[in-house]
Design a protein around this motif. Sequence first.
Motif, PDB file in Angstrom:
ATOM      1  N   TYR A  15       0.801  -1.221   0.000  1.00 11.46           N
ATOM      2  CA  TYR A  15       0.000   0.000   0.000  1.00 11.46           C
ATOM      3  C   TYR A  15       0.839   1.279   0.000  1.00 11.46           C
ATOM      4  O   TYR A  15       0.643   2.141  -0.846  1.00 11.46           O
ATOM      5  N   LEU A  16       1.734   1.440   0.953  1.00  8.42           N
ATOM      6  CA  LEU A  16       2.438   2.710   1.093  1.00  8.42           C
ATOM      7  C   LEU A  16       3.515   2.928   0.033  1.00  8.42           C
ATOM      8  O   LEU A  16       3.774   4.064  -0.355  1.00  8.42           O
ATOM      9  N   PHE A  17       4.156   1.854  -0.439  1.00  5.11           N
ATOM     10  CA  PHE A  17       5.197   1.994  -1.458  1.00  5.11           C
ATOM     11  C   PHE A  17       4.671   1.774  -2.865  1.00  5.11           C
ATOM     12  O   PHE A  17       5.441   1.799  -3.818  1.00  5.11           O
ATOM     13  N   TRP A  18       3.366   1.585  -3.035  1.00  6.96           N
ATOM     14  CA  TRP A  18       2.788   1.355  -4.352  1.00  6.96           C
ATOM     15  C   TRP A  18       3.061   2.519  -5.313  1.00  6.96           C
ATOM     16  O   TRP A  18       3.437   2.271  -6.466  1.00  6.96           O
ATOM     17  N   PRO A  19       2.900   3.798  -4.891  1.00  7.64           N
ATOM     18  CA  PRO A  19       3.211   4.884  -5.838  1.00  7.64           C
ATOM     19  C   PRO A  19       4.671   4.889  -6.293  1.00  7.64           C
ATOM     20  O   PRO A  19       4.967   5.202  -7.455  1.00  7.64           O
ATOM     21  N   LEU A  20       5.587   4.532  -5.406  1.00  6.59           N
ATOM     22  CA  LEU A  20       6.997   4.493  -5.790  1.00  6.59           C
ATOM     23  C   LEU A  20       7.276   3.349  -6.760  1.00  6.59           C
ATOM     24  O   LEU A  20       8.131   3.477  -7.637  1.00  6.59           O
ATOM     25  N   ASP A  21       6.564   2.235  -6.617  1.00  8.26           N
ATOM     26  CA  ASP A  21       6.701   1.154  -7.590  1.00  8.26           C
ATOM     27  C   ASP A  21       6.218   1.595  -8.962  1.00  8.26           C
ATOM     28  O   ASP A  21       6.782   1.211  -9.984  1.00  8.26           O
ATOM     29  N   GLN A  22       5.157   2.374  -9.011  1.00  9.98           N
ATOM     30  CA  GLN A  22       4.663   2.872 -10.293  1.00  9.98           C
ATOM     31  C   GLN A  22       5.685   3.800 -10.941  1.00  9.98           C
ATOM     32  O   GLN A  22       5.847   3.782 -12.155  1.00  9.98           O
ATOM     33  N   LEU A  23       6.353   4.623 -10.154  1.00  3.01           N
ATOM     34  CA  LEU A  23       7.400   5.491 -10.698  1.00  3.01           C
ATOM     35  C   LEU A  23       8.582   4.685 -11.225  1.00  3.01           C
ATOM     36  O   LEU A  23       9.199   5.042 -12.221  1.00  3.01           O
ATOM     37  N   ARG A  24       8.886   3.590 -10.558  1.00  2.00           N
ATOM     38  CA  ARG A  24      10.052   2.791 -10.946  1.00  2.00           C
ATOM     39  C   ARG A  24       9.877   2.134 -12.311  1.00  2.00           C
ATOM     40  O   ARG A  24      10.839   1.970 -13.053  1.00  2.00           O
ATOM     41  N   PHE A  25       8.640   1.780 -12.654  1.00  2.00           N
ATOM     42  CA  PHE A  25       8.413   1.060 -13.905  1.00  2.00           C
ATOM     43  C   PHE A  25       7.943   1.967 -15.042  1.00  2.00           C
ATOM     44  O   PHE A  25       7.450   1.490 -16.049  1.00  2.00           O
ATOM     45  N   MET A  26       8.119   3.265 -14.899  1.00  2.00           N
ATOM     46  CA  MET A  26       7.744   4.179 -15.976  1.00  2.00           C
ATOM     47  C   MET A  26       8.760   4.099 -17.111  1.00  2.00           C
ATOM     48  O   MET A  26       9.934   3.798 -16.889  1.00  2.00           O
ATOM     49  N   GLU A  27       8.313   4.401 -18.312  1.00  2.00           N
ATOM     50  CA  GLU A  27       9.192   4.403 -19.478  1.00  2.00           C
ATOM     51  C   GLU A  27      10.028   5.671 -19.543  1.00  2.00           C
ATOM     52  O   GLU A  27      11.138   5.672 -20.047  1.00  2.00           O
ATOM     53  N   SER A  28       9.495   6.782 -19.044  1.00  2.33           N
ATOM     54  CA  SER A  28      10.177   8.065 -19.125  1.00  2.33           C
ATOM     55  C   SER A  28      11.123   8.241 -17.940  1.00  2.33           C
ATOM     56  O   SER A  28      10.710   8.129 -16.789  1.00  2.33           O
TER      57      SER A  28
END
Length: 73
Positions: A15-28
């Motif tokens: 839950y709390l680190f979910w936004p950071l995981d989304q940032l990690r897998f971005m293409e840009s």
Amino acid sequence: MTSFFKGIEELFVDYLFWPLDQLRFMESWWGANFLNWIFMLIGFVAFVYWMLQLKQFNENNEEDKSISSHSYL
């Protein structure tokens, strides 16, 4: 006792680190490092503010003699 620590792990990882995981897998690269750029901007603003305060302190010829480890007689 282990279920307590498993619950803490689930809270942070799922839950709390979910936004950071989304940032990690971005293409840009720029998008993934957006949070870092914000922190660098905050640090730069704080540095400039601190330097301006020191300059103002220096221009007023102020000295802080209240903090001393010696008694100058």
